[in-house]
Design a protein around this motif. Structure first.
Motif, PDB file in Angstrom:
ATOM      1  N   HIS A 224      23.819  10.472  12.649  1.00  0.00           N
ATOM      2  CA  HIS A 224      23.740   9.927  14.001  1.00  0.00           C
ATOM      3  C   HIS A 224      24.053  11.003  15.041  1.00  0.00           C
ATOM      4  CE1 HIS A 224      23.676   6.918  17.086  1.00  0.00           C
ATOM      5  NE2 HIS A 224      24.966   7.012  17.355  1.00  0.00           N
ATOM      6  N   LEU A 225      25.051  11.835  14.762  1.00  0.00           N
ATOM      7  CA  LEU A 225      25.416  12.911  15.686  1.00  0.00           C
ATOM      8  C   LEU A 225      24.300  13.952  15.780  1.00  0.00           C
ATOM      9  CD1 LEU A 225      27.655  14.027  17.503  1.00  0.00           C
ATOM     10  CD2 LEU A 225      28.634  15.140  15.485  1.00  0.00           C
ATOM     11  N   ILE A 226      23.702  14.289  14.661  1.00  0.00           N
ATOM     12  CA  ILE A 226      22.586  15.242  14.672  1.00  0.00           C
ATOM     13  C   ILE A 226      21.432  14.690  15.509  1.00  0.00           C
ATOM     14  CG2 ILE A 226      20.799  16.305  13.239  1.00  0.00           C
ATOM     15  CD1 ILE A 226      23.359  17.747  12.894  1.00  0.00           C
ATOM     16  N   SER A 238      14.847  20.652  11.982  1.00  0.00           N
ATOM     17  CA  SER A 238      14.867  21.952  11.303  1.00  0.00           C
ATOM     18  C   SER A 238      15.760  22.965  12.014  1.00  0.00           C
ATOM     19  CB  SER A 238      13.445  22.519  11.191  1.00  0.00           C
ATOM     20  OG  SER A 238      12.923  22.809  12.477  1.00  0.00           O
ATOM     21  N   GLN A 239      16.161  22.672  13.256  1.00  0.00           N
ATOM     22  CA  GLN A 239      16.999  23.585  14.029  1.00  0.00           C
ATOM     23  C   GLN A 239      18.488  23.279  13.882  1.00  0.00           C
ATOM     24  OE1 GLN A 239      15.966  26.384  16.093  1.00  0.00           O
ATOM     25  NE2 GLN A 239      14.325  26.026  14.603  1.00  0.00           N
ATOM     26  N   PHE A 240      18.824  22.399  12.941  1.00  0.00           N
ATOM     27  CA  PHE A 240      20.231  22.042  12.732  1.00  0.00           C
ATOM     28  C   PHE A 240      20.580  22.152  11.251  1.00  0.00           C
ATOM     29  CE2 PHE A 240      19.002  19.943  16.626  1.00  0.00           C
ATOM     30  CZ  PHE A 240      20.096  20.134  17.452  1.00  0.00           C
ATOM     31  N   ARG A 241      21.815  22.495  10.998  1.00  0.00           N
ATOM     32  CA  ARG A 241      22.347  22.493   9.641  1.00  0.00           C
ATOM     33  C   ARG A 241      23.824  22.154   9.716  1.00  0.00           C
ATOM     34  NH1 ARG A 241      20.791  28.878   9.467  1.00  0.00           N
ATOM     35  NH2 ARG A 241      22.412  29.592  10.911  1.00  0.00           N
ATOM     36  N   VAL A 242      24.362  21.652   8.617  1.00  0.00           N
ATOM     37  CA  VAL A 242      25.742  21.170   8.577  1.00  0.00           C
ATOM     38  C   VAL A 242      26.528  21.975   7.545  1.00  0.00           C
ATOM     39  CG1 VAL A 242      27.234  19.176   8.178  1.00  0.00           C
ATOM     40  CG2 VAL A 242      24.988  18.858   9.246  1.00  0.00           C
ATOM     41  N   ARG A 243      27.732  22.391   7.941  1.00  0.00           N
ATOM     42  CA  ARG A 243      28.603  23.168   7.055  1.00  0.00           C
ATOM     43  C   ARG A 243      29.817  22.297   6.721  1.00  0.00           C
ATOM     44  NH1 ARG A 243      28.630  28.771   9.397  1.00  0.00           N
ATOM     45  NH2 ARG A 243      29.571  27.661  11.133  1.00  0.00           N
ATOM     46  N   ASP A 259      18.321  12.519   2.858  1.00  0.00           N
ATOM     47  CA  ASP A 259      17.427  11.461   3.332  1.00  0.00           C
ATOM     48  C   ASP A 259      16.958  11.697   4.761  1.00  0.00           C
ATOM     49  OD1 ASP A 259      17.698  10.220   0.898  1.00  0.00           O
ATOM     50  OD2 ASP A 259      19.163   8.743   1.589  1.00  0.00           O
ATOM     51  N   HIS A 260      17.788  12.362   5.555  1.00  0.00           N
ATOM     52  CA  HIS A 260      17.424  12.651   6.952  1.00  0.00           C
ATOM     53  C   HIS A 260      16.897  14.076   7.125  1.00  0.00           C
ATOM     54  CE1 HIS A 260      20.038   9.100   7.539  1.00  0.00           C
ATOM     55  NE2 HIS A 260      19.346   8.915   8.649  1.00  0.00           N
ATOM     56  N   ALA A 261      16.626  14.757   6.008  1.00  0.00           N
ATOM     57  CA  ALA A 261      16.074  16.124   6.033  1.00  0.00           C
ATOM     58  C   ALA A 261      16.966  17.098   6.796  1.00  0.00           C
ATOM     59  CB  ALA A 261      14.667  16.126   6.628  1.00  0.00           C
ATOM     60  N   ILE A 262      18.283  16.906   6.691  1.00  0.00           N
ATOM     61  CA  ILE A 262      19.248  17.770   7.370  1.00  0.00           C
ATOM     62  C   ILE A 262      19.724  18.848   6.386  1.00  0.00           C
ATOM     63  CG2 ILE A 262      21.501  17.872   8.497  1.00  0.00           C
ATOM     64  CD1 ILE A 262      21.080  14.932   9.303  1.00  0.00           C
ATOM     65  N   ALA A 263      19.606  20.091   6.770  1.00  0.00           N
ATOM     66  CA  ALA A 263      20.061  21.199   5.932  1.00  0.00           C
ATOM     67  C   ALA A 263      21.587  21.232   5.904  1.00  0.00           C
ATOM     68  CB  ALA A 263      19.524  22.517   6.457  1.00  0.00           C
ATOM     69  N   TYR A 264      22.148  21.623   4.748  1.00  0.00           N
ATOM     70  CA  TYR A 264      23.602  21.653   4.628  1.00  0.00           C
ATOM     71  C   TYR A 264      24.016  22.720   3.631  1.00  0.00           C
ATOM     72  CZ  TYR A 264      22.607  18.960   0.372  1.00  0.00           C
ATOM     73  OH  TYR A 264      22.109  18.545  -0.843  1.00  0.00           O
ATOM     74  N   THR A 328      36.276  32.855  -8.983  1.00  0.00           N
ATOM     75  CA  THR A 328      34.976  32.211  -8.810  1.00  0.00           C
ATOM     76  C   THR A 328      35.108  31.001  -7.887  1.00  0.00           C
ATOM     77  OG1 THR A 328      35.273  30.745 -10.715  1.00  0.00           O
ATOM     78  CG2 THR A 328      34.216  32.865 -11.127  1.00  0.00           C
ATOM     79  N   PHE A 329      34.056  30.749  -7.115  1.00  0.00           N
ATOM     80  CA  PHE A 329      33.950  29.479  -6.401  1.00  0.00           C
ATOM     81  C   PHE A 329      32.470  29.156  -6.221  1.00  0.00           C
ATOM     82  CE2 PHE A 329      34.199  32.632  -3.038  1.00  0.00           C
ATOM     83  CZ  PHE A 329      33.292  32.208  -2.069  1.00  0.00           C
ATOM     84  N   PHE A 330      32.188  27.924  -5.803  1.00  0.00           N
ATOM     85  CA  PHE A 330      30.822  27.416  -5.825  1.00  0.00           C
ATOM     86  C   PHE A 330      30.460  26.788  -4.477  1.00  0.00           C
ATOM     87  CE2 PHE A 330      32.799  27.183  -9.950  1.00  0.00           C
ATOM     88  CZ  PHE A 330      31.858  27.736 -10.814  1.00  0.00           C
ATOM     89  N   LEU A 331      29.216  27.012  -4.052  1.00  0.00           N
ATOM     90  CA  LEU A 331      28.671  26.396  -2.846  1.00  0.00           C
ATOM     91  C   LEU A 331      27.443  25.582  -3.223  1.00  0.00           C
ATOM     92  CD1 LEU A 331      28.810  29.453  -0.382  1.00  0.00           C
ATOM     93  CD2 LEU A 331      30.501  27.630  -0.641  1.00  0.00           C
ATOM     94  N   VAL A 332      27.328  24.381  -2.676  1.00  0.00           N
ATOM     95  CA  VAL A 332      26.143  23.562  -2.875  1.00  0.00           C
ATOM     96  C   VAL A 332      25.337  23.570  -1.582  1.00  0.00           C
ATOM     97  CG1 VAL A 332      27.371  21.439  -2.211  1.00  0.00           C
ATOM     98  CG2 VAL A 332      25.263  21.292  -3.556  1.00  0.00           C
ATOM     99  N   THR A 333      24.027  23.636  -1.691  1.00  0.00           N
ATOM    100  CA  THR A 333      23.182  23.718  -0.506  1.00  0.00           C
ATOM    101  C   THR A 333      21.779  23.218  -0.826  1.00  0.00           C
ATOM    102  OG1 THR A 333      22.336  25.199   1.225  1.00  0.00           O
ATOM    103  CG2 THR A 333      22.483  26.103  -0.998  1.00  0.00           C
ATOM    104  N   ASN A 334      21.088  22.774   0.215  1.00  0.00           N
ATOM    105  CA  ASN A 334      19.662  22.461   0.077  1.00  0.00           C
ATOM    106  C   ASN A 334      18.808  23.457   0.857  1.00  0.00           C
ATOM    107  OD1 ASN A 334      20.250  21.666   2.671  1.00  0.00           O
ATOM    108  ND2 ASN A 334      19.426  19.587   2.479  1.00  0.00           N
ATOM    109  N   LEU A 335      19.419  24.571   1.295  1.00  0.00           N
ATOM    110  CA  LEU A 335      18.653  25.638   1.942  1.00  0.00           C
ATOM    111  C   LEU A 335      17.759  26.302   0.896  1.00  0.00           C
ATOM    112  CD1 LEU A 335      21.578  27.200   4.014  1.00  0.00           C
ATOM    113  CD2 LEU A 335      19.644  25.898   4.949  1.00  0.00           C
TER     114      LEU A 335
END
Length: 466
Positions: A224-226, A238-243, A259-264, A328-335
């Motif tokens: 909703h905020l995006i 496409s001009q927004f992404r969430v960290r 579902d909202h096609a928001i990159a994270y 070690t550490f891990f990052l998850v992303t849909n980029l």
């Protein structure tokens, strides 16, 4: 006969006498600078246009606009309690800075009382008004971004990265919805705060109960905020992404962003399955290690139990010169892998540290606290709504102060903290005189260093189009 003025000599120097007078002086001259910035933003006019005022028009003495200015400007200057307005009741600066009236009229008008400002919070917490108050915060953030787009490493044409995190706020008394939190070790509210780390702007705040889970409500609030930011900035998704931090990488939140096609991108909590996937890559290269610790990056595919499908996970392996074991550490992303190889994903995630620094500024510079209690008559939902408004108005104060900080950085070419901006630039003494129906504010010598550069910069801030 002349008026006698009480005086008292100091013990360390008998030549120094302290006198009390009723001269028109202030120590908060910077309040006029904040009013100038607030007016340039147009946010008060926008709020006044859309807010629903349920008061009897025949009994209104202070407009909603003047009351909102009072709360926001006083909080920005460090006067965070509603009762402080009574202490500042005869201060000419505050009479002028918060009033709708022009000319000399503000100097002869009473300021709103604590009870009046308390009723303001109740009015703004009405279901028909609370979304408007949140829109006002977005308005302030978008306006500041457009006025001062070159802050830090941010460029106006690059994607906006939204940082979302919890911000525990300790409470005292009987605030409905607050609860004891073992991790924080105190009775708290657990609001969500959305900010832009690269620019320091606060764009959203959602108050939650003290026992709320890390990601509770994030799956609905973030999209909703995006959407609101997309509408306000005239950009597509496409001009927004969430960290995100590790507490927000649950299946529900990530699925909502997909579902909202928001990159994270966000950090994952380590577990046995992830460590097993990482084990083939935990070998140091042959030879003597260099003096500078090394890092390795690897793309993996992983599906947590709460995820409906596998996702891209980036493994980061780090050398520690004082330890035989690798970190070690891990990052998850849909980029996508092509535009965002592992090293670029890691570099983007590391910007999150700036967001945490700005959150720290929010708590220290604004002394962020929520104090609306049930008073024996309000429901838990009503107390939560009032404290939601208190949270948003504190974010307003942050944004106005952050705007002045940005002007100082542009005009001086050096970095400024919010506290330094307030204490060294805005907390300036001044004397007021009235002559020929004009009010003249004579600043103390402390203003000579910064104000000649600050005032032109504030006046040149353009209004938000539309």
């Amino acid at each position: 006969m002349g008026e006698s003025v009480a005086s008292s000599a100091t013990s360390f120097n008998g030549s120094v006498h302290v006198q009390f007078s009723h001269d028109a002086t202030t120590s908060d001259a910077g309040g006029l600078v904040l009013r100038e910035a607030l007016d340039n933003s147009g946010v008060i006019a926008a709020l006044e246009k859309h807010l629903v005022d349920t008061r009897n028009p025949l009994r209104v003495r202070h407009s909603l606009a003047s009351q909102i200015r009072t709360v926001v400007l006083q909080r920005a200057m460090g006067w965070e309690d509603l009762s402080d307005t009574a202490l500042l009741g005869s201060d000419p600066l505050w009479q002028l800075a918060c009033s709708d009236a022009r000319g000399l009229s503000p100097l002869n008008m009473p300021r709103p009382s604590q009870a009046t400002l308390s009723r303001l919070i109740t009015c703004l917490s009405h279901p028909r008004n609370i979304d408007t108050v949140h829109e006002g915060l977005l308005h302030l953030a978008i306006w500041r971004l457009q006025c001062l787009p070159e802050v830090g490493t941010y460029r106006a044409d690059q994607p906006v990265t939204l940082d979302v995190d919890g911000l525990p706020i300790e409470v005292f008394g009987h605030q409905g919805g607050s609860d004891y939190n073992g991790y924080a070790g105190a009775r708290i509210y657990s609001p969500l705060i959305a900010s832009i780390a690269e620019t320091g702007d606060m764009v959203g705040g959602l108050l939650r109960e003290g026992n709320a889970g890390s990601a509770q409500h994030a799956d609905t609030w973030i999209p909703h905020l995006i959407q609101r930011l997309m509408d306000g900035m005239n950009r597509d998704v496409s001009q927004f992404r969430v960290r995100l931090d590790a507490g927000f990488t649950d299946g529900v939140t990530l699925q909502a962003l997909d579902d909202h096609a928001i990159a994270y991108l966000g950090r994952l909590k380590s577990n046995a399955v992830l460590q097993e996937k990482a084990s083939p890559y935990l070998n140091r290269p042959a030879g003597r290690p260099p003096e500078v610790p090394r890092e390795w990056y690897h793309d993996l595919e992983y599906q947590a139990q709460s995820w409906a499908s596998p996702r891209r996970v980036v493994l980061i392996v780090q050398e520690n010169p004082n330890d035989l074991l690798l970190n070690t550490f891990f990052l998850v992303t849909n980029l996508d892998r092509y535009h965002y190889p592992p090293e670029k994903v890691l570099a983007l995630y590391r910007q999150r540290g700036k967001a945490e620094a700005h959150m720290g500024e929010l708590k220290t510079a604004l002394n962020l606290h929520l104090s609306s209690t049930d008073r024996g008559t309000l429901t838990v939902q009503e107390v939560m709504a009032r404290n939601q408004v208190n949270l948003l108005l504190s974010l307003y104060a942050y944004q106005v102060l952050h705007c002045v900080r940005g002007v100082m950085e542009r005009r001086t070419g050096q970095g400024w903290s919010l506290v330094k901006t307030r204490e060294q630039v805005l907390k300036v003494g001044a004397t007021f005189t009235v002559h020929a129906r004009k009010v003249r504010m004579r600043l103390s010598a402390a203003a000579n260093k910064w104000w000649p550069r600050l005032l032109p910069g504030i006046r040149r801030l353009p209004p938000l189009p539309g």
